[in-house]
Design a protein around this motif. Structure first.
Motif, short mmCIF file in Angstrom:
data_model
loop_
_atom_site.label_atom_id
_atom_site.label_comp_id
_atom_site.label_asym_id
_atom_site.label_seq_id
_atom_site.Cartn_x
_atom_site.Cartn_y
_atom_site.Cartn_z
N THR A 96 -56.10 41.85 -15.01
CA THR A 96 -56.49 43.20 -14.66
C THR A 96 -57.44 43.68 -15.74
O THR A 96 -57.24 43.44 -16.92
N GLN A 97 -58.47 44.32 -15.26
CA GLN A 97 -59.52 44.66 -16.20
C GLN A 97 -59.11 45.85 -17.05
O GLN A 97 -58.68 46.88 -16.55
N GLU A 98 -59.20 45.67 -18.34
CA GLU A 98 -58.88 46.77 -19.23
C GLU A 98 -60.15 47.30 -19.84
O GLU A 98 -60.97 46.56 -20.34
N GLN A 99 -60.29 48.58 -19.77
CA GLN A 99 -61.46 49.16 -20.42
C GLN A 99 -61.00 50.20 -21.40
O GLN A 99 -60.29 51.12 -21.06
N ASP A 100 -61.43 50.03 -22.58
CA ASP A 100 -61.04 50.97 -23.62
C ASP A 100 -62.03 52.12 -23.62
O ASP A 100 -63.05 52.09 -22.95
N ASP A 101 -61.73 53.09 -24.36
CA ASP A 101 -62.71 54.14 -24.61
C ASP A 101 -63.89 53.45 -25.29
O ASP A 101 -63.72 52.77 -26.29
N THR A 103 -66.64 54.04 -27.09
CA THR A 103 -67.04 54.21 -28.48
C THR A 103 -65.98 53.65 -29.42
O THR A 103 -66.32 53.05 -30.43
N GLU A 104 -64.73 53.83 -29.04
CA GLU A 104 -63.65 53.38 -29.92
C GLU A 104 -63.68 51.88 -30.10
O GLU A 104 -63.60 51.37 -31.21
N ARG A 108 -64.24 49.65 -33.49
CA ARG A 108 -63.27 48.71 -33.99
C ARG A 108 -63.92 47.35 -34.24
O ARG A 108 -63.68 46.70 -35.23
N GLN A 140 -46.40 57.28 -51.97
CA GLN A 140 -45.03 57.77 -52.03
C GLN A 140 -44.36 57.72 -50.67
O GLN A 140 -43.22 57.30 -50.54
N GLU A 141 -45.13 58.15 -49.67
CA GLU A 141 -44.59 58.18 -48.32
C GLU A 141 -44.26 56.76 -47.87
O GLU A 141 -43.22 56.52 -47.25
N ALA A 143 -43.50 54.27 -49.78
CA ALA A 143 -42.32 53.81 -50.51
C ALA A 143 -41.06 54.37 -49.87
O ALA A 143 -40.04 53.67 -49.75
N LYS A 145 -40.67 55.21 -46.75
CA LYS A 145 -40.43 54.52 -45.47
C LYS A 145 -39.84 53.14 -45.71
O LYS A 145 -38.96 52.69 -44.97
N TRP A 187 -36.56 39.19 -19.95
CA TRP A 187 -36.03 38.83 -21.26
C TRP A 187 -36.38 37.39 -21.63
O TRP A 187 -36.44 36.52 -20.78
N LEU B 79 -41.38 63.09 -44.38
CA LEU B 79 -41.82 62.24 -45.48
C LEU B 79 -43.25 62.54 -45.92
O LEU B 79 -43.69 62.06 -46.95
N PRO B 103 -42.16 63.13 -50.69
CA PRO B 103 -41.51 63.14 -49.39
C PRO B 103 -40.20 63.94 -49.40
O PRO B 103 -39.45 63.89 -50.36
N HIS B 381 -54.34 47.02 -13.06
CA HIS B 381 -54.45 47.91 -14.22
C HIS B 381 -55.92 48.22 -14.44
O HIS B 381 -56.70 47.36 -14.83
N LEU B 382 -56.31 49.46 -14.18
CA LEU B 382 -57.74 49.78 -14.20
C LEU B 382 -58.23 50.21 -15.57
O LEU B 382 -59.33 49.85 -15.98
N LEU B 383 -57.41 50.96 -16.26
CA LEU B 383 -57.96 51.63 -17.43
C LEU B 383 -56.85 51.95 -18.42
O LEU B 383 -55.74 52.30 -18.03
N GLN B 384 -57.16 51.80 -19.70
CA GLN B 384 -56.28 52.34 -20.74
C GLN B 384 -57.13 53.24 -21.61
O GLN B 384 -58.13 52.81 -22.18
N LEU B 385 -56.75 54.47 -21.66
CA LEU B 385 -57.56 55.46 -22.36
C LEU B 385 -56.79 55.92 -23.59
O LEU B 385 -55.74 56.53 -23.47
#
Lengths: 210, 682
Positions: A96-101, A103-104, A108, A140-141, A143, A145, A187, B79, B103, B381-385
């Motif tokens: 299935t064709q996935e198209q991202d935003d 520009t994003e 990347r 700190q944050e 650490a 986590k 599973w 935190l 934190p 599945h057409l699109l993931q935005l």
């Protein structure tokens, strides 16, 4: 006195020269040059020959290795089957064709390539980080986590997997059910694939050994 | 019941986030709950435990503590080191204030709600004064070694007890000095040298301290002398949460194994005044770590990493064995996360970080009742935005024609145009700086309605070139609460909007003015829809009541009056989950289709209403009867429980339904690892 001495020295010199019967050969500058060039050419040629020989030898060794490997390897059909079982699930999701935003995804990809370029130049233990990203996640944050993570899931926390946990619950419940990965098809896909690949390999091995 | 071809959708991979902390406000009878992804939810326990308000999460936020202070003001700390106050009217963050102690692990308000105390990573306890409209830093108590993981006020607000690694300390609020320092025993079976983390502390008015720690012990201490009074080895794993009841005679703890234990203060011998704490009841409703427990006035509320909220009434506090004494479990949100483009047969799924667009599969086959048809074309599945920035998506919608998608984060509203020529292409529209609580497209996909702050609704006009703001509908009441639910009529004339203060307004879209306001009911609205033919507004409330309001006549319809006089069936009123979607069948004007998480219902207004003596679920029984008997026995509520847990239902076209299910086992498969429990014989 000094003049006499010089004269005797000259005589001696001449005497040693004339000791080799034939006099020194007349070598013209051109001839000498040619000779030198010839010599160099020969040296280069021999070096090349040696190199080529070595190359040939290496090539032959490589071929031998390849052949040996091929002898050990499964036939193409079986290999194809194995790879197809591995990819089948991934395919399902990605046909299935996935198209991202737009520009994003562009951003990347450019980021990735940059990181790789940096990686190639650096030593193994070094890592390139973006200062901007580093600033946002405060140390700190992080650490804090990590502390939570180690408290709940660290050594001595006695954790099991979800699959084992629910399978055990199925087994001990009043209504007995098989393990989770048999009840639910989603599973344990990885394990199932592994098992399938192992089975194919084994079948082939047994066939060839007979 | 009517026959439908049903698209049974199971590819909405929603994964509710784990519950981190909770706080109960007795004043408003509301439960505030914070999840691991930073989202905060408010449950109205008086209104059938309805999930009233949702504050979307944020990636840069990880909440560790939540508390109510000063007459129902809600604060969280996390935190990132910030204290946040929430605007409960307009569902946004009012302000954030840095604690300057690294934190923040814990936060508590004193009993009168005038001060907040936070426990920080650097070992300091800081006090903040709660002023109207803001909080102000007041003082910092003596800094101690080690992070302050838990903290509690003495009921008289004179002392604070803190729990850190291997240590419990008592601090004097006035002087700021530590007056008592108690070392907690590390020993635990098998693990001798693992540090002991004090996960929860409580200070009783008698001066007794209670601590819950990672060694699996619940301990009672004398705060004056610093001595141990009692130890209860509850479990071998961590005890993660602790909560004491208001009158301090009962307390609950939650463990890593998913068990909740109740302790009660009971007399040593009957007739004697000497009393001691005794472990009384275990409750096993969770499979994973219980990260938080709350002891309500008559209930025990627990939540954990299995993302379930469990409300367990305490039987000794409940007078009669009615529906109020039933155990309640909540996994799914009480609002719609799916929207459907009926004409284009598309589904839009809303996740916190992204949207997914799917095209439904197809079948050519025809079958009988209960038959599974083979599909000729599978779903696509057409699109993931993906959303931009750290804020999570709070609402989304797809237009009925499928060519517009709109979604909103707390700060921005996005509109995208889709084109379906060899694949999907998406074009961006300029971002709009409007807050949105719900988005709705009109039936002809030319208008966009956005529910916004202060009972307002913005209307945008959509065209090829972009979307333009046309009008803002404003209610006459001038209330400060946000609009939360919208419904538009099929002919495009009417718009109904329900706000958080239980007000429902009807606007005329043609005349661009306010039409009428509905009588206010005591419970929040869970779903709203306008019937296509009659333009009647159907309203579902959280106490499971149904109302029908005629917009033209500005009054409740006769059917509605009949229902209210007759009363709804008891089984209907005692359902656990609210109705989240209402839709209609254009070919059957008397039918109303609605659903909650566990049932799908068609109400036939022409049939008689059932009374409490007849069974509500009678579809299976009716099928076995003869034609004549079937007519005599059938009633208005036709319920199917075949699809569970049901997140969404919509009528696509004549005789085709789409239902979106999310099986619980699929969620369980992706939960974090639970604690191994030794079972005999395995």
């Amino acid at each position: 006195m000094a003049a006499r001495k010089r004269a005797t020295e000259k005589e001696e010199l001449q005497a040693t020269d004339s000791g080799d019967e034939d006099g020194p050969e007349e070598l013209s500058f051109r001839k000498a040059k040619e000779e030198a060039v010839e010599k160099r050419r020969l040296a280069v040629e021999s070096a090349q020959r040696e190199k080529a020989l070595l190359k040939e030898k290496r090539r032959r060794r490589e071929e031998l290795f390849k052949e040996q490997k091929k002898r050990k390897l499964l036939p193409n059909t079986v290999l194809e089957e194995i790879t197809s079982t591995a990819c089948s699930r991934a395919d399902e999701e990605h046909t299935t064709q996935e198209q991202d935003d737009v520009t994003e995804s562009e951003a990347r990809s450019s980021e990735d390539s940059e990181a790789e370029a940096v990686d190639a130049r650096l030593q193994e233990s070094y890592r390139a980080v973006q200062l901007k990203a580093w600033d946002q996640i405060s140390l700190q944050e992080q650490a804090a986590k990590d502390f939570i993570q180690s408290c709940l899931y660290g050594p001595g926390s006695n954790r099991t997997t979800v699959n084992q946990f629910f399978s055990l619950a199925n087994k001990k419940g009043t209504i007995k059910k098989p393990a989770m990965q048999f009840v639910d098809n989603t599973w344990g896909t990885e394990e199932k694939q592994k098992a399938k690949r192992f089975k194919l390999r084994r079948v082939h091995k047994q066939l060839t050994s007979f | 019941m009517g026959e439908f071809q049903v698209h049974r959708v199971r590819f909405f991979h929603l994964l509710p986030s784990g519950i981190r902390c909770m706080d109960y406000s007795g004043l408003s009878d509301r439960l505030a709950l914070a999840r691991l992804d930073g989202s905060v939810e408010l449950y109205n326990l008086a209104a059938n435990c309805f999930q009233e308000k949702v504050f979307p999460g944020n990636e840069s936020r990880s909440t560790e503590a939540i508390c109510w202070a000063a007459e129902c003001r809600l604060f969280t700390a996390g935190l990132s080191g910030d204290i946040l106050e929430y605007d409960l009217h307009n569902l946004c963050i009012k302000y954030s204030l840095n604690g300057f102690g690294g934190p923040i692990w814990s936060m508590a308000a004193n009993r009168s709600g005038t001060h907040l105390a936070i426990g920080c990573e650097d070992g300091s306890v800081k006090l903040f004064q709660v002023l109207p409209e803001k909080i102000q830093y007041e003082t910092s108590l003596d800094r101690q070694k080690g992070r302050i993981l838990s903290l509690a006020w003495h009921p008289a607000a004179s002392h604070i007890v803190t729990g850190s690694i291997d240590m419990i300390r008592v601090l004097d609020v006035k002087t700021g000095h530590a007056v008592r320092r108690i070392a907690v025993d590390r020993s635990k079976m098998g693990m001798q040298n693992r540090e002991c983390v004090v996960w929860g502390v409580a200070f009783l008015s008698s001066g007794t301290l209670v601590s819950a720690d990672s060694a699996g012990k619940v301990q009672f201490w004398d705060s004056e002398k610093g001595t141990l009074i009692q130890t209860h080895q509850v479990t071998n794993v961590d005890v993660l949460a602790l909560s004491v009841s208001q009158n301090e005679d009962s307390l609950v703890v939650g463990t890593s194994e998913g068990t909740v234990f109740q302790f009660q203060l009971v007399p040593v011998r009957t007739g004697e005044t000497a009393r001691r704490w005794v472990r009384t009841k275990p409750f096993r409703h969770h499979t994973h770590d219980v990260r938080t427990v709350v002891h309500g006035p008559s209930t025990i509320i627990s939540g954990g990493l299995d993302s379930q909220l469990v409300i367990r009434p305490l039987m000794e506090k409940v007078e009669s064995k009615t529906y109020d004494a039933a155990l309640r479990k909540f996994v799914f949100p009480h609002r719609r996360l799916v929207s459907c483009a009926q004409k284009a047969k598309l589904l839009l799924f809303q996740f916190p970080q992204y949207l997914e667009l799917w095209r439904l599969g197809k079948t050519e086959a025809v079958g009988k009742h209960d038959e599974v048809l083979p599909i000729s074309r599978s779903q696509e599945h057409l699109l993931q935005l993906k959303k931009k920035g750290p804020e999570h998506i709070c609402c989304s919608a797809i237009s009925p024609c499928g060519s517009w998608i709109s979604y909103a984060t707390p700060s921005r509203l996005y509109v995208h145009r889709l084109q379906y020529e060899n694949g999907v292409s998406i074009s961006k529209m300029p971002r709009l700086l409007y807050s949105a609580h719900q988005i709705l497209f009109s039936a002809d996909s030319t208008k966009l309605f956005v529910a916004s702050d202060r009972v307002s609704v913005h209307m945008f006009k959509l065209s090829e070139t972009g979307c333009k703001h046309v009008h803002t509908f404003q209610a006459k009441s001038g209330s400060a609460e946000a609009t939360c639910l919208l419904a538009a009529s099929a002919d495009g004339n009417w718009l109904a909007a329900a706000s958080l203060d239980l007000e429902i307004n009807v606007y005329s879209v043609k005349l661009l003015k306010h039409h009428c306001t509905l009588p206010v009911y005591k419970c929040p609205v869970t779903a709203l829809a306008i019937q296509p033919m009659s333009n009647n507004l159907i309203i579902a409330y959280s106490d499971q009541q149904l109302f029908e309001f005629s917009i033209q006549e500005k009054q409740y319809s006769t059917w509605c009056r009949k229902v209210q006089q007759h009363g709804l069936h008891r089984d209907w009123r005692e359902r656990d989950t609210p109705i989240t979607n209402i839709t209609f069948n254009p070919s059957q004007p008397a039918h109303i289709l609605l659903h909650d998480t566990y049932s799908l219902c068609i109400i036939d207004k022409t049939l008689p209403l059932p009374d409490d003596k007849t069974p509500l679920l009678n579809q299976a029984a009716l099928r076995n009867l003869s034609e004549g008997a079937r007519k005599a026995h059938s009633h208005a509520f036709k319920i199917s429980k075949k699809f569970q847990p049901l997140l969404f239902m919509e009528l696509l076209d004549e005789g085709t339904l789409v239902v979106v299910e999310r099986p619980l086992t699929d969620i369980q498969a992706q939960l974090p690892p639970p604690v191994r429990q030794k079972k005999f014989g395995t």
